[in-house]
Design an enzyme around this catalytic site. Structure first.
Site, PDB file in Angstrom:
ATOM      1  N   THR A 283      27.959  22.352  41.683  1.00 50.59           N
ATOM      2  CA  THR A 283      27.409  21.028  42.258  1.00 50.59           C
ATOM      3  C   THR A 283      28.049  20.872  43.621  1.00 50.59           C
ATOM      4  O   THR A 283      29.277  21.388  44.037  1.00 50.59           O
ATOM      5  CB  THR A 283      27.730  19.915  41.464  1.00 50.59           C
ATOM      6  OG1 THR A 283      29.009  19.954  40.940  1.00 50.59           O
ATOM      7  CG2 THR A 283      26.856  19.914  40.426  1.00 50.59           C
TER       8      THR A 283
ATOM      9  N   GLY B 212      30.157  20.064  46.758  1.00 50.36           N
ATOM     10  CA  GLY B 212      31.808  19.686  46.943  1.00 50.36           C
ATOM     11  C   GLY B 212      32.592  20.560  46.027  1.00 50.36           C
ATOM     12  O   GLY B 212      33.576  20.133  45.658  1.00 50.36           O
ATOM     13  N   CYS B 213      31.806  21.604  45.161  1.00 52.61           N
ATOM     14  CA  CYS B 213      32.567  22.051  44.026  1.00 52.61           C
ATOM     15  C   CYS B 213      32.881  23.548  44.634  1.00 52.61           C
ATOM     16  O   CYS B 213      32.275  24.369  45.236  1.00 52.61           O
ATOM     17  CB  CYS B 213      31.803  22.130  42.988  1.00 52.61           C
ATOM     18  SG  CYS B 213      31.656  20.599  42.326  1.00 52.61           S
ATOM     19  N   ALA B 214      33.815  23.950  43.833  1.00 51.58           N
ATOM     20  CA  ALA B 214      34.135  25.640  43.811  1.00 51.58           C
ATOM     21  C   ALA B 214      32.863  26.215  42.839  1.00 51.58           C
ATOM     22  O   ALA B 214      32.012  26.695  43.425  1.00 51.58           O
ATOM     23  CB  ALA B 214      35.381  25.777  42.850  1.00 51.58           C
TER      24      ALA B 214
ATOM     25  N   HIS C 162      32.764  24.521  49.446  1.00 46.53           N
ATOM     26  CA  HIS C 162      33.190  25.972  48.881  1.00 46.53           C
ATOM     27  C   HIS C 162      32.074  26.713  49.124  1.00 46.53           C
ATOM     28  O   HIS C 162      32.076  28.182  49.274  1.00 46.53           O
ATOM     29  CB  HIS C 162      33.606  25.863  47.517  1.00 46.53           C
ATOM     30  CG  HIS C 162      34.971  25.172  47.281  1.00 46.53           C
ATOM     31  ND1 HIS C 162      36.131  25.710  47.735  1.00 46.53           N
ATOM     32  CD2 HIS C 162      35.240  23.874  47.092  1.00 46.53           C
ATOM     33  CE1 HIS C 162      37.028  24.849  47.496  1.00 46.53           C
ATOM     34  NE2 HIS C 162      36.484  23.699  47.015  1.00 46.53           N
TER      35      HIS C 162
END
Lengths: 296, 296
Positions: free
Chosen positions: A118, A120-122, B190
């Site tokens: 999702t 904004g995620c790694a 990311h």
């Protein structure tokens, strides 16, 4: 009508604790002029969440309210039903673990299978449940006064916080009318939301008359989480994504973004806005307290 | 020495394409004054990444460079070795999938087991590999000129981008000296880093003389990714986390944050900085192009 000017901050049920020694650390560095600079930076530590015997995930968090984070995370992932009986929540600071115990069986194994990375995620993982149940969502027809929106933005920006102390942190605030109730911060904005969800679950607080204020962007996931929590309004200083707007319109969530001083844009649920204040009567933000918006 | 003032932007190898119709959408809304407002918002769409026959993850992305995103994601998760022979990368726009094919076997099943939720995430999953291999990292002793840092910040802020067009997006730029080479943007910071890693892997580009510039916060994960990519310097407008600083110091990464106008703070690898410009000669940022920092 004039916007009431209040210099005293409201009585939060939970407010940030920027002075807490566990949450920030002074780090020595060098500034642009080559001078030694000691700045406060936020802590970031692992917390491994267990549901009964099953290790679910390790979260990176500033480390306050681990019990609320665990409960809210499991709730928001659909791994803990609203009517589930939680028999215990055990946090072990040394082991950096929190174990949530229920009397019923949970179907987390199924949920561990599907992953959605999702914004904004790694590698954000939604365990395949985020979209599930969205079509059942019926959000209450909450009126949102613009005077309340302006008051919330003003009060929240002036509230002493880890953000003002050290930056590099997201804030999410559960509000009712013009009153902020619970203000959570974390290195990950979703941790902050989950801590609020955990508090609501623990206290049995209704979402019907609440508004969620976030410093983060209004991505699809933020909108989905808010809707699944049953909160009918979401406001932010930050911007939107197209899918976030689409979902908000589908579920009837009032979505207000780009809130700066008197300015904002409402891209969903505008019919619920009650424009009871003249925007030109709204003072500009105090520069010192002007908050940047995440990624925007 | 005076900072050279250049009004022409450099020749990027890859630059943002804010005009691309697939990446933003005009959305009708209402502003603070009750007037209709049409604003551009970034798209956010799912992309499911397969490694050979195995579905790995579904990423939420603006949707440009799906092949680079898939390759870089798998590289940064340690699921694709540096010397791995990729026999094909097939993107299907209708199915929203990208399949990376290798001739060797991969051990992704093991890696799918362990999960670490990371800062800024719903449930960031690092597949247990992020910290692995960190102790083997030996970053080259790259000198970082402050004149280059200032030039990069100035040029990148003035480069036409989705951020300037629609906001709510993160940017990451691969740089060499004072020259930005590849500027990727995405809803998740990311993703932007992974697209750069995918480009470097595809083109066989060395990391030894590169610097990574990000609009996001310098969290532990951002630092770990940069170090594992072999890039010896990381700079950002945003702030730090304590663990991010610790890791940067352990691996010998030069870490520069809070870059605004002439100001910045270096919290790791300061001995590599070459202060070849007088900060007072650095012009302040043009307000129009002043970029907000994520979560700080």
């Amino acid at each position: 009508m004039q916007l009431p000017v209040t210099d005293d901050l409201p009585a939060y049920i939970i407010a940030p604790d920027p002075g807490a020694p566990r949450l920030t650390r002074k780090v020595e560095g060098v500034d642009h002029a080559g001078q030694p600079a000691e700045i406060a930076v936020v802590e970031e530590r692992p917390l491994t969440i267990f549901l009964n015997g099953q290790e679910i995930v390790t979260a990176m968090t500033i480390g306050d309210y681990p019990e609320y984070l665990a409960l809210g995370f499991l709730r928001n992932q659909g791994m803990l039903a609203a009517d589930e009986t939680v028999t215990g929540v055990d946090f072990d600071e040394d082991l950096e673990t929190v174990v949530v115990r229920t009397d019923g069986q949970t179907n987390y194994e199924e949920k561990l299978k599907k992953k959605t990375r999702t914004s904004g995620c790694a590698v954000g993982t939604v365990f395949g449940d985020m979209m599930e149940g969205l079509e059942q969502v019926r959000l209450p027809d909450l009126k949102v006064k613009t005077s309340d929106l302006y008051r919330l933005a003003s009060v929240i920006n002036r509230t002493p916080s880890l953000y003002l102390e050290a930056g590099a942190i997201h804030g999410t605030v559960l509000c009712r009318g013009g009153e902020p109730l619970v203000y959570m911060e974390d290195v990950g904005r979703h941790n902050a939301v989950d801590k609020i969800a955990g508090w609501m679950f623990s206290e049995g607080v209704s979402a019907d008359d609440k508004l969620l204020y976030t410093t983060g962007r209004l991505t699809s996931e933020m909108v989905i989480k808010t809707a699944l929590m049953g909160i009918p309004a979401l406001a932010s200083r930050s911007g939107f994504t197209a899918w976030g707007v689409e979902i908000a319109r589908e579920v009837g969530l009032t979505l207000v973004g780009r809130m700066r001083g008197k300015r904002f844009v409402c891209l969903a649920g505008e019919e619920r806005l009650v424009r009871d204040v003249d925007p030109d009567s709204v003072p500009d933000e105090d520069k010192k307290h002007r908050r940047k918006s995440a990624g925007a």
